[in-house]
Scaffold this active site. Structure first.
Site, PDB file in Angstrom:
ATOM      1  N   ASP A   1       1.932  -1.082  -0.398  1.00 17.87           N
ATOM      2  CA  ASP A   1       0.418   0.536   0.102  1.00 17.87           C
ATOM      3  C   ASP A   1       0.979   0.985   0.030  1.00 17.87           C
ATOM      4  O   ASP A   1       1.462   1.410   1.179  1.00 17.87           O
ATOM      5  CB  ASP A   1      -0.918  -0.204   1.156  1.00 17.87           C
ATOM      6  CG  ASP A   1      -1.730   1.204   1.295  1.00 17.87           C
ATOM      7  OD1 ASP A   1      -1.909   2.002   0.127  1.00 17.87           O
ATOM      8  OD2 ASP A   1      -2.381   1.432   2.396  1.00 17.87           O
TER       9      ASP A   1
ATOM     10  N   LYS B   1       1.242   7.888   1.177  1.00 19.51           N
ATOM     11  CA  LYS B   1       1.967   7.751   2.392  1.00 19.51           C
ATOM     12  C   LYS B   1       3.377   8.373   2.985  1.00 19.51           C
ATOM     13  O   LYS B   1       3.734   8.682   1.954  1.00 19.51           O
ATOM     14  CB  LYS B   1       1.725   6.201   3.018  1.00 19.51           C
ATOM     15  CG  LYS B   1       0.534   5.729   2.883  1.00 19.51           C
ATOM     16  CD  LYS B   1       0.433   3.999   3.133  1.00 19.51           C
ATOM     17  CE  LYS B   1      -0.685   3.357   3.400  1.00 19.51           C
ATOM     18  NZ  LYS B   1      -1.588   3.444   5.036  1.00 19.51           N
TER      19      LYS B   1
ATOM     20  N   ASP C   1       0.307  -5.013   4.842  1.00 17.32           N
ATOM     21  CA  ASP C   1      -1.268  -4.803   4.154  1.00 17.32           C
ATOM     22  C   ASP C   1      -2.239  -5.772   4.419  1.00 17.32           C
ATOM     23  O   ASP C   1      -2.933  -5.786   3.573  1.00 17.32           O
ATOM     24  CB  ASP C   1      -0.920  -3.544   3.923  1.00 17.32           C
ATOM     25  CG  ASP C   1      -2.971  -2.318   4.436  1.00 17.32           C
ATOM     26  OD1 ASP C   1      -2.796  -2.764   5.017  1.00 17.32           O
ATOM     27  OD2 ASP C   1      -2.989  -1.468   3.718  1.00 17.32           O
TER      28      ASP C   1
ATOM     29  N   GLU D   1      -8.066   2.955   0.969  1.00 16.25           N
ATOM     30  CA  GLU D   1      -8.380   1.742  -0.281  1.00 16.25           C
ATOM     31  C   GLU D   1      -8.705   0.836   0.544  1.00 16.25           C
ATOM     32  O   GLU D   1      -9.581   0.012   0.013  1.00 16.25           O
ATOM     33  CB  GLU D   1      -7.157   1.601  -1.057  1.00 16.25           C
ATOM     34  CG  GLU D   1      -6.079   0.529  -0.563  1.00 16.25           C
ATOM     35  CD  GLU D   1      -5.556   0.900   1.025  1.00 16.25           C
ATOM     36  OE1 GLU D   1      -5.062   0.024   1.540  1.00 16.25           O
ATOM     37  OE2 GLU D   1      -5.749   2.083   1.514  1.00 16.25           O
TER      38      GLU D   1
ATOM     39  N   ARG E   1     -11.167   0.295   3.133  1.00 19.90           N
ATOM     40  CA  ARG E   1     -12.997  -0.079   2.804  1.00 19.90           C
ATOM     41  C   ARG E   1     -13.149  -0.176   0.737  1.00 19.90           C
ATOM     42  O   ARG E   1     -14.740  -1.039   1.497  1.00 19.90           O
ATOM     43  CB  ARG E   1     -13.363   1.088   3.698  1.00 19.90           C
ATOM     44  CG  ARG E   1     -12.547   1.975   2.936  1.00 19.90           C
ATOM     45  CD  ARG E   1     -13.337   3.532   4.413  1.00 19.90           C
ATOM     46  NE  ARG E   1     -11.930   3.271   5.100  1.00 19.90           N
ATOM     47  CZ  ARG E   1     -11.408   4.559   5.983  1.00 19.90           C
ATOM     48  NH1 ARG E   1     -12.394   5.115   6.083  1.00 19.90           N
ATOM     49  NH2 ARG E   1     -10.375   4.621   6.549  1.00 19.90           N
TER      50      ARG E   1
END
Length: 471
Positions: free
Chosen positions: A243, A250, A261, A322, A324
């Site tokens: 991610d 990030k 992740d 992302e 969810r």
């Protein structure tokens, strides 16, 4: 490791296991000098060498200890004494131990052999290593041996895949593994590529996947039992292999940890392995929406409006939310296409849950009080703890959008783990027994086998205990 109910006349290696209280009662039977170095305190180990061999004195602490604490001690012993142990018949002297306590001891010995990359180079995996314990029948020892090896297989797979560097676990690599796993355990295996996902309308999942250089791999694994009237567990594991945060990039500090992740998915994989190894009388439908969250000219953008599988529209305010998105389609696909008694999703979802609980427990959300209490009880029992948080409707107001049905985040800097759970609730299709486990703080952290943060195996023992004892 073989578990055997017999006692040879002599052993060159002996494990003496004591609580502090048991040591006070029995210590007088040993060399007085040992009492100067050993008291039975938790994690205390004293090694006594003599002409016949080696004796390990292992301390468990207070007699009020819980069963999982025995496993903790055994894990640390296995990790720290690896170079000293010999692959020989070994006597365990622990007269106070019952069946469950001995099982926890063996679990710990095996789970403590894990390191990355995993190889069975520990004495406990040597065919010549035998653990002799007189207190239980051979039948019970055989069953404990089967259970502990099955659990070790599941937990090792969970940790191994979570620890792999990003370039070692691309979607095709993981799917090849899952396909072979399905063949080995006779699981039904289904995977949808990008074209098929478009046909099905898995828009929320595809939004995340569209920036990837790799094809979509929306994967379903089904374990079926022949037992009549068996319960069916629907399991969804977040499976973002790496991610970056996407366009909402990030902070680069510690971004290398984002290989973790997929902690929800690895917990589900480990659970499937244990269930299949033990041939538990349950059904499991597992959905793993496999992708990465990458940056490219095709990546989804903040302000995009996406149509999810169940027809609800989502305004994307942050592409780093992302998880969810992929879970939304996975949950609604499972709920719409399969009948399940329980629907449980696990995800390394929010920094909010980490800030709230650290590595002490996962955040739990459920629309069913019975399931919620059962998960909390199982978490306490296995030391994979959960704590319940609210799903009040007032939180839904923060994710209502002006241009879509929902926003994927709230603009308020509070309660994001609750917001995420409330968002997911909109995609369970009114399933009456649903639980969401945010395990961001507990799936990957400080462990005894690595210098830096690594996979803890969280979720495998929690789910396997739940499924095994509630079907």
């Amino acid at each position: 490791m073989k578990l055997i109910n017999k006692k040879n006349k002599t052993y060159s290696q002996v494990f003496h296991v004591f609580t502090e209280e048991e040591w006070v009662k029995s210590g007088k039977n040993f060399n007085r000098n040992i009492s100067n170095f050993f008291t039975g305190k938790k994690h205390e180990v004293f090694i006594h060498t003599h002409e016949e061999g080696i004796a390990y004195f292992i301390g468990l602490g207070k007699s009020t200890l819980q069963d999982f604490e025995i496993q903790q001690v055994a894990v640390k012993f296995s990790q720290t004494q690896k170079k000293n142990l010999h692959a020989v018949p070994t006597l365990v002297v622990a007269d106070f131990m019952n069946e469950k306590q001995f099982e926890e001891l063996v679990k710990g010995f095996l789970n403590g052999t894990y390191h990355y990359p995993f190889e069975k180079d520990h004495a406990f995996w040597n065919p010549k290593f035998e653990l002799h314990f007189e207190n239980l029948s051979q039948k019970k020892l055989d069953y404990i041996g089967q259970k502990t090896e099955a659990l070790s297989s599941g937990q090792t797979a969970c940790q191994e895949w979570l620890n792999k560097p990003a370039n070692f676990k691309k979607p095709d690599t993981l799917n090849s593994y899952l396909k072979n796993l399905a063949k080995k355990y006779d699981l039904k295996y289904t995977v949808f590529n990008r074209k098929k996902c478009e046909e099905l309308g898995l828009g929320a999942y595809l939004a995340v996947n569209q920036g990837s250089a790799y094809d979509a791999a929306f994967t379903i694994l089904e374990y079926k039992t022949s037992a009549k009237n068996a319960k069916t567990f629907g399991l969804v594991g977040k499976c973002v292999l790496f991610d970056t945060g996407g366009i909402s990039l990030k902070n680069p500090d510690n971004m290398h940890y984002m290989k973790s992740d997929m902690g929800g998915a690895t917990a589900v994989i480990g659970t499937l392995i244990y269930t299949a190894e033990m041939q538990l009388p349950v059904n499991i439908i597992a959905v793993l929406p496999i992708t990465d969250n990458a940056i490219s000219e095709n990546a989804f953008l903040p302000s995009d409006v996406i149509t999810a599988y169940n027809g609800k529209t989502i305004e994307v305010l942050n592409t780093d939310a992302e998880g969810r998105m992929v879970l939304a389609d996975a949950l609604s696909y499972l709920a719409k296409n399969y009948k399940t008694d329980f629907l449980i999703d696990l995800a390394t979802l929010t920094g909010s849950s980490v800030r709230m609980f650290g590595d002490t427990c996962g955040a739990l959300f459920s629309n069913n009080e019975e399931l919620k209490n059962l998960l909390i009880k199982t978490g306490d029992k296995t030391n994979q703890r959960l704590w319940g948080l609210p799903l009040w409707d007032i939180w839904k107001e923060d994710i209502l959008s002006d241009v879509a049905d929902l926003k994927n985040i709230s603009m308020k800097p509070i309660g994001d783990c609750i917001i995420a759970a409330k968002f997911l609730e909109q995609f369970i299709e009114a399933h009456p027994k649903w639980a969401h486990l945010d395990i961001a703080g507990v799936a990957f952290g400080n462990v005894g086998y690595a210098k830096e943060k690594a996979a803890t195996g969280f979720g495998v023992q929690l789910l396997t205990d739940l499924i095994e004892n509630y079907h």
